[in-house]
Design a protein around this motif. Sequence first.
Motif, PDB file in Angstrom:
ATOM      1  N   UNK A   1      -1.464   1.956  -4.654  1.00  0.00           N
ATOM      2  CA  UNK A   1      -0.536   2.457  -5.672  1.00  0.00           C
ATOM      3  C   UNK A   1       0.762   2.946  -5.025  1.00  0.00           C
ATOM      4  N   UNK A   2       0.657   3.578  -3.860  1.00  0.00           N
ATOM      5  CA  UNK A   2       1.859   3.993  -3.127  1.00  0.00           C
ATOM      6  C   UNK A   2       2.703   2.777  -2.755  1.00  0.00           C
ATOM      7  N   UNK A   3       2.048   1.723  -2.294  1.00  0.00           N
ATOM      8  CA  UNK A   3       2.782   0.510  -1.911  1.00  0.00           C
ATOM      9  C   UNK A   3       3.465  -0.139  -3.106  1.00  0.00           C
ATOM     10  N   UNK A   4       2.834  -0.047  -4.263  1.00  0.00           N
ATOM     11  CA  UNK A   4       3.424  -0.655  -5.460  1.00  0.00           C
ATOM     12  C   UNK A   4       4.530   0.217  -6.054  1.00  0.00           C
ATOM     13  N   UNK A   5       4.740   1.399  -5.492  1.00  0.00           N
ATOM     14  CA  UNK A   5       5.789   2.290  -5.983  1.00  0.00           C
ATOM     15  C   UNK A   5       5.412   3.055  -7.231  1.00  0.00           C
ATOM     16  N   UNK A   6       4.101   3.124  -7.549  1.00  0.00           N
ATOM     17  CA  UNK A   6       3.666   3.773  -8.786  1.00  0.00           C
ATOM     18  C   UNK A   6       3.630   5.293  -8.679  1.00  0.00           C
ATOM     19  N   UNK A   7       3.703   5.824  -7.445  1.00  0.00           N
ATOM     20  CA  UNK A   7       3.617   7.268  -7.255  1.00  0.00           C
ATOM     21  C   UNK A   7       4.933   7.839  -6.727  1.00  0.00           C
ATOM     22  N   UNK A   8       6.025   7.145  -7.030  1.00  0.00           N
ATOM     23  CA  UNK A   8       7.326   7.554  -6.508  1.00  0.00           C
ATOM     24  C   UNK A   8       7.720   8.957  -6.914  1.00  0.00           C
ATOM     25  N   UNK A   9       7.415   9.356  -8.144  1.00  0.00           N
ATOM     26  CA  UNK A   9       7.781  10.699  -8.603  1.00  0.00           C
ATOM     27  C   UNK A   9       6.833  11.751  -8.053  1.00  0.00           C
ATOM     28  N   UNK A  10       5.556  11.392  -7.915  1.00  0.00           N
ATOM     29  CA  UNK A  10       4.544  12.355  -7.477  1.00  0.00           C
ATOM     30  C   UNK A  10       4.589  12.558  -5.971  1.00  0.00           C
ATOM     31  N   UNK A  11       4.758  11.479  -5.234  1.00  0.00           N
ATOM     32  CA  UNK A  11       4.766  11.548  -3.763  1.00  0.00           C
ATOM     33  C   UNK A  11       5.914  10.699  -3.231  1.00  0.00           C
ATOM     34  N   UNK A  12       7.154  11.152  -3.390  1.00  0.00           N
ATOM     35  CA  UNK A  12       8.306  10.315  -3.038  1.00  0.00           C
ATOM     36  C   UNK A  12       8.394   9.978  -1.556  1.00  0.00           C
ATOM     37  N   UNK A  13       8.090  10.930  -0.675  1.00  0.00           N
ATOM     38  CA  UNK A  13       8.221  10.676   0.765  1.00  0.00           C
ATOM     39  C   UNK A  13       7.191   9.649   1.220  1.00  0.00           C
ATOM     40  N   UNK A  14       5.941   9.842   0.815  1.00  0.00           N
ATOM     41  CA  UNK A  14       4.895   8.887   1.195  1.00  0.00           C
ATOM     42  C   UNK A  14       5.191   7.505   0.628  1.00  0.00           C
ATOM     43  N   UNK A  15       5.705   7.454  -0.610  1.00  0.00           N
ATOM     44  CA  UNK A  15       6.042   6.162  -1.222  1.00  0.00           C
ATOM     45  C   UNK A  15       7.136   5.449  -0.441  1.00  0.00           C
ATOM     46  N   UNK A  16       8.055   6.222   0.113  1.00  0.00           N
ATOM     47  CA  UNK A  16       9.134   5.620   0.911  1.00  0.00           C
ATOM     48  C   UNK A  16       8.628   5.210   2.288  1.00  0.00           C
ATOM     49  N   UNK A  17       7.820   6.064   2.902  1.00  0.00           N
ATOM     50  CA  UNK A  17       7.372   5.809   4.275  1.00  0.00           C
ATOM     51  C   UNK A  17       6.421   4.632   4.376  1.00  0.00           C
ATOM     52  N   UNK A  18       5.609   4.395   3.341  1.00  0.00           N
ATOM     53  CA  UNK A  18       4.583   3.362   3.461  1.00  0.00           C
ATOM     54  C   UNK A  18       5.208   1.982   3.659  1.00  0.00           C
ATOM     55  N   UNK A  19       6.440   1.814   3.167  1.00  0.00           N
ATOM     56  CA  UNK A  19       7.132   0.540   3.375  1.00  0.00           C
ATOM     57  C   UNK A  19       7.731   0.393   4.752  1.00  0.00           C
ATOM     58  N   UNK A  20       7.731   1.482   5.532  1.00  0.00           N
ATOM     59  CA  UNK A  20       8.327   1.443   6.875  1.00  0.00           C
ATOM     60  C   UNK A  20       7.276   1.296   7.973  1.00  0.00           C
ATOM     61  N   UNK A  21       6.007   1.259   7.587  1.00  0.00           N
ATOM     62  CA  UNK A  21       4.934   1.270   8.593  1.00  0.00           C
ATOM     63  C   UNK A  21       4.825  -0.057   9.333  1.00  0.00           C
ATOM     64  N   UNK A  22       4.590   0.046  10.630  1.00  0.00           N
ATOM     65  CA  UNK A  22       4.347  -1.137  11.453  1.00  0.00           C
ATOM     66  C   UNK A  22       2.857  -1.443  11.576  1.00  0.00           C
ATOM     67  N   UNK A  23       2.025  -0.454  11.242  1.00  0.00           N
ATOM     68  CA  UNK A  23       0.571  -0.589  11.459  1.00  0.00           C
ATOM     69  C   UNK A  23      -0.170  -0.543  10.135  1.00  0.00           C
ATOM     70  N   UNK A  24       0.265  -1.372   9.197  1.00  0.00           N
ATOM     71  CA  UNK A  24      -0.297  -1.343   7.856  1.00  0.00           C
ATOM     72  C   UNK A  24      -1.795  -1.616   7.857  1.00  0.00           C
ATOM     73  N   UNK A  25      -2.221  -2.666   8.573  1.00  0.00           N
ATOM     74  CA  UNK A  25      -3.639  -3.019   8.578  1.00  0.00           C
ATOM     75  C   UNK A  25      -4.484  -1.887   9.175  1.00  0.00           C
ATOM     76  N   UNK A  26      -3.990  -1.275  10.237  1.00  0.00           N
ATOM     77  CA  UNK A  26      -4.709  -0.161  10.857  1.00  0.00           C
ATOM     78  C   UNK A  26      -4.843   1.002   9.882  1.00  0.00           C
ATOM     79  N   UNK A  27      -3.814   1.240   9.065  1.00  0.00           N
ATOM     80  CA  UNK A  27      -3.868   2.327   8.093  1.00  0.00           C
ATOM     81  C   UNK A  27      -4.996   2.095   7.089  1.00  0.00           C
TER      82      UNK A  27
END
Length: 898
Positions: free
Chosen positions: A473-499
Amino acid sequence: MPGGRPVAREEAVTLLRRHLGRVQNRVQQAFEAHELSGLAAARWLAALTDTVMVGIHAYTEAMLPPASGEKHWALVATGGYGRGVLAPFSDIDLLFLTDAGMGPRGRQSVEFMLYLLWDLGLKVGHATRSRADCIVDAKGDATVLTALLDARHVAGDDAVYRRFEEAFRKARAEWGLRPFLIAKRAERQQRHARYGESPFMVEPHVKEGRGGLRDLQTLYWLARYAFNVQRMPELVGPASPGGGLLLAEEARAIRRAWDFFWTVRFHLHIVTGRAEERLTFDLQPVVGARMGYTRHGLQDGVERFMKHFFLTVRDVARFTRILEPAIERASLGPPAVVPASDKALTEAGFALADGKIIAAPGHDFTIDPVLMLRIFRMARDRGLEIHPLAFRAIVRHARYVARLRGEKDASAEFLDILSGRDPATWLRMLNEAGLISRLLPDWQRIVGLMQFDTYHVFTVDEHTIETIGVLAALERGELGEIAPVASELIGQLQSRRALYVAMLLHDIAKGRGGDHSEIGAQLAQTICPTLGLTPEETETVSWLVLHHLLISQTAFKRDIEDPKTILDIAEVVQSPERLRLLLVLTVADMRAVGPKVWNGWKATLLRELYWRVAEVLAGGLSVPERDVRVARAKEAAALLLADRPKPEVDAFLELGYPGYWLSFDPETHARHAAMIQEAKEEKAPLTVRTRVLESRAVTEVTVYCTDHPGLFSKIAGALAVAGATIVDARIHTMTDGMALDTFWVQDAQGGAFEAPHRLARLAVLVEQALSGRLRLRDEIRKLKREPARLRAVTVPPRVVIDNHASNSFTVIEVNGRDRPGLLHDVTAAISDQGLQIASAHITTYGVRAVDVFYVKDVFGLKVENERKLVGLRRALEAALEMVDAPGGAPRRATAGAA
């Protein structure tokens, strides 16, 4: 009826009550002696209740003989009683049935019977209908139709009942299954919405919850409607109605589930003395013990009992997925398997049946088990449902997936499902089918694992899948208002599969004893290579599992204004990528715990901690010297106060010690300056100001008055009486001896404390508490206590004193059972030890409170004297164990009251 004549009604009631009591006691004694299972007891109780009904019917006929020409009627059991099963405190559903309308004498007889039953203390659901009325009402109301499906003749004219039975069977054949099926699906959807969409709620509803008794009954009703069967085993074998919808082992599993739920239900009714259907925290250990679940190894009896419960629930969910569509399809004949129009689907070994994906002829799950993983991915990619026959085959052959451990293709398929589109939906299906446990044996230990606290809402496996759903849901941008920083950061991750793999494994070691983070990190080192992760990814996953609580524990239990707090966490994290990963993982973990855990205040703390650590990491693990930061804070405040007289500004800048200047932003300093000046001009002994911070979901309460010992404790008590929950506090004594204390509070729902009348009352209560006009302990005792069902959850008191977490303060961490006035008692104990509280950080996890205080002694130094530390610990432990005595004086809790 001595001499053939009926006894008087009063005597009949006495005799019947005595007989009914003997019936109920016989069943209960046999059940509690383990001579009967729950299902057998339910059947025996229904059969013995039949004897009471037959006797009452005969007595009614004797007291009110039918008039000549009066139409005959039948006494019919419906609902659960009609199925021939009855729980100790269940309703008894009766139908007074006639061919046509009920005559005057018949109506009189019905009334006579009902009053007798009510005088016996029985809960009776009843209806009086003609045969035609039954058909009309059943067609228009699925509830009536369902009750009549279970109809059973008890007494009266049997021919009347037989004629109804035949008419009802013909009517069902005429109506067809579909309207009933649609109605039952809608009813089930509403029921699940009310009692929980997940079957893995930690306080499940045995009867109405998803995967519970009602879902099993729904399958029975559908089979009964479609094929007129009385028992589910009648659907086994090719010669059975529907051509063999159930396998023999499935019929046995349904019987075991039915028996298990009825046993649990019987115990619930007996223990509570009422028709209790919810397996609450206080009842779980009692029922588990009565059913013989004892401690094995590291698992308590209650955990073993609840694991069995959740595995049974999972079985029922499987049966619903498999059997319901099969019943629907049976009337149309066997499904036609046709080649898929999608060439890739065909080449992958799949076909379509009824528009749903199924293994193509010649492709066997036992020979090529990777197909069992691939079918889920193909269904997801093409928006298809998995055919019930395919799902059944997957459940039956899940053990073959164990061959795939470490196999490249299987790992790729699983990781694609784990980190692909809508992963939670497909992981739940994999878990339901038992495939995750076969692929990852360590997963099996957390399937259905109960977390016996009031913080977590789901079992460990369901919580884990929920966290992965939050990541998506964070990746889809559905929690932008609830968790704006995490929603922004998840698109910057280099280790998505590890997460995603770290999220899957973050609680994998729960229930093993010891620190589940440390054990889980070790397990990750073994599991990740088998899933095809690189050494770098494996190291990242292991590190994330090891430190998955670091961010939350620091944000909620440490002073993030203290530079050492930031430097300590930066030293552990070391890289911006790991910090991003850790924040996103923390947000997903917290959001998935339960609907009441996440709130704006916690989001603010996590966000502020992230930016401060990120800033340190970007600046090379250093922060400006304290004197420099204090000077900058004063300069910023002075700029905002430029329109005030210079002597007034200079006086304010001399008031605060360094800790004060580093605790607030310039805007807050400016507000404080105005408040202090106003108090001086008005010579006000006490000033209380409130400010609602909607973005943080908290209300800031600032108290300015003369400092004195116990001030924090009194204010905390007043806030508790006002209904406010303190989540954070900053306590400052100014250079002129005045106290400037700031509290951030929430209401009981975790939102800002904002109603004007409540804020006004809060200010009055603080004033009354500080003036001594409010008897705090008496008022706190009146506050609402926790529900009785939560008392079964034990919270051992614990005090941790740490002189290493801060360079300037002794950090005290207090763990104990949350209750009204706890903070008042704990802070009073700290004050009584001659210590000054600089800041407090308050967190609750269900019924467990974790309160952290930064303290100094009267000389402004850490508490390092061993005797002083021992005394402090004892005083805090006494405060944690304190409860309110009936007479009003506080007393120590006994072991049973803790």
